[in-house]
Design a protein around this motif. Structure first.
Motif, PDB file in Angstrom:
ATOM      1  N   LEU A   1      45.222  34.492  42.741  1.00  0.00           N
ATOM      2  CA  LEU A   1      46.312  35.445  42.966  1.00  0.00           C
ATOM      3  C   LEU A   1      45.952  36.497  44.015  1.00  0.00           C
ATOM      4  O   LEU A   1      46.702  37.455  44.217  1.00  0.00           O
ATOM      5  N   GLY A   2      44.816  36.315  44.686  1.00  0.00           N
ATOM      6  CA  GLY A   2      44.463  37.204  45.790  1.00  0.00           C
ATOM      7  C   GLY A   2      43.498  38.322  45.462  1.00  0.00           C
ATOM      8  O   GLY A   2      43.218  39.164  46.324  1.00  0.00           O
ATOM      9  N   PHE A   3      42.970  38.372  44.258  1.00  0.00           N
ATOM     10  CA  PHE A   3      41.967  39.379  43.922  1.00  0.00           C
ATOM     11  C   PHE A   3      40.634  38.971  44.538  1.00  0.00           C
ATOM     12  O   PHE A   3      40.319  37.785  44.642  1.00  0.00           O
ATOM     13  N   THR A   4      39.877  39.963  44.948  1.00  0.00           N
ATOM     14  CA  THR A   4      38.527  39.721  45.434  1.00  0.00           C
ATOM     15  C   THR A   4      37.538  40.473  44.560  1.00  0.00           C
ATOM     16  O   THR A   4      37.874  41.504  43.968  1.00  0.00           O
ATOM     17  N   VAL A   5      36.336  39.950  44.493  1.00  0.00           N
ATOM     18  CA  VAL A   5      35.258  40.623  43.770  1.00  0.00           C
ATOM     19  C   VAL A   5      34.641  41.626  44.735  1.00  0.00           C
ATOM     20  O   VAL A   5      34.088  41.244  45.765  1.00  0.00           O
ATOM     21  N   LEU A   6      34.776  42.904  44.410  1.00  0.00           N
ATOM     22  CA  LEU A   6      34.191  43.953  45.253  1.00  0.00           C
ATOM     23  C   LEU A   6      32.705  44.112  44.992  1.00  0.00           C
ATOM     24  O   LEU A   6      31.935  44.398  45.906  1.00  0.00           O
ATOM     25  N   ALA A   7      32.336  43.960  43.726  1.00  0.00           N
ATOM     26  CA  ALA A   7      30.939  44.112  43.329  1.00  0.00           C
ATOM     27  C   ALA A   7      30.764  43.488  41.955  1.00  0.00           C
ATOM     28  O   ALA A   7      31.739  43.279  41.224  1.00  0.00           O
ATOM     29  N   THR A   8      29.534  43.199  41.631  1.00  0.00           N
ATOM     30  CA  THR A   8      29.198  42.705  40.302  1.00  0.00           C
ATOM     31  C   THR A   8      28.054  43.553  39.771  1.00  0.00           C
ATOM     32  O   THR A   8      27.028  43.707  40.444  1.00  0.00           O
TER      33      THR A   8
END
Length: 161
Positions: free
Chosen positions: A131-138
């Motif tokens: 749906l277009g979300f990205t992982v900014l950090a983990t």
């Protein structure tokens, strides 16, 4: 599938799967021993817009909430939570709720949505990225998963139109 704003009387239909999901301690950072009163306050807070997904028989198959993630000058960034009854997974309930809540976020003037703590082993990560979300950090090893041991928590983001 009908998705609508939840009413007070929906809570008894949300609580059984809410409890099952949180008690499993695999996808939410809430205390697995959260009692019903505290759970209701967390999920049905007046600060949140709560939605339910009903199947054609009128059974609540899932629920979601929409709220501001921050306040003041950052109040245009939304946050949301989603739960699908484990007995009804794989039927598109999560995607339908997600698409509905994203549309509602736009309708209510939010310009972005952020998830603060998505367990990296959560199968919903695939849904969010689709749906277009990205992982900014983990945050490494921030979550003690009952089967996988220490796993990361993703911070995920999506800009809204």
């Amino acid at each position: 599938m009908l998705i609508r704003e939840a009413v007070t009387d929906d809570w008894p239909r949300i609580w059984p799967f809410w409890h099952r999901i949180v008690a499993a301690a695999e996808t939410y950072t809430w205390d697995p021993d959260t009692d019903e009163q505290a759970a209701r306050a967390l999920w049905m807070s007046p600060a949140k817009r709560v939605y339910v997904a009903e199947d054609p028989a009128g059974t609540v198959a899932g629920s979601a909430y929409l709220t501001a993630n921050y306040g003041g000058p950052a109040a245009h960034v939304a946050n949301a939570g989603f739960m699908v009854d484990p007995a009804r997974t794989g039927r598109g309930v999560g995607r339908a709720l997600a698409e509905h809540v994203l549309a509602e976020a736009v309708r209510h003037g939010y310009r972005a949505m952020v998830f603060n703590a998505v367990v990296e082993t959560n199968p919903a990560v695939r849904l969010w990225t689709s749906l277009g979300f990205t992982v900014l950090a983990t945050v490494p090893e921030a979550f003690d998963h009952p089967r996988h041991g220490p796993v990361g928590l993703h911070v995920m983001h999506k800009s809204l139109p």
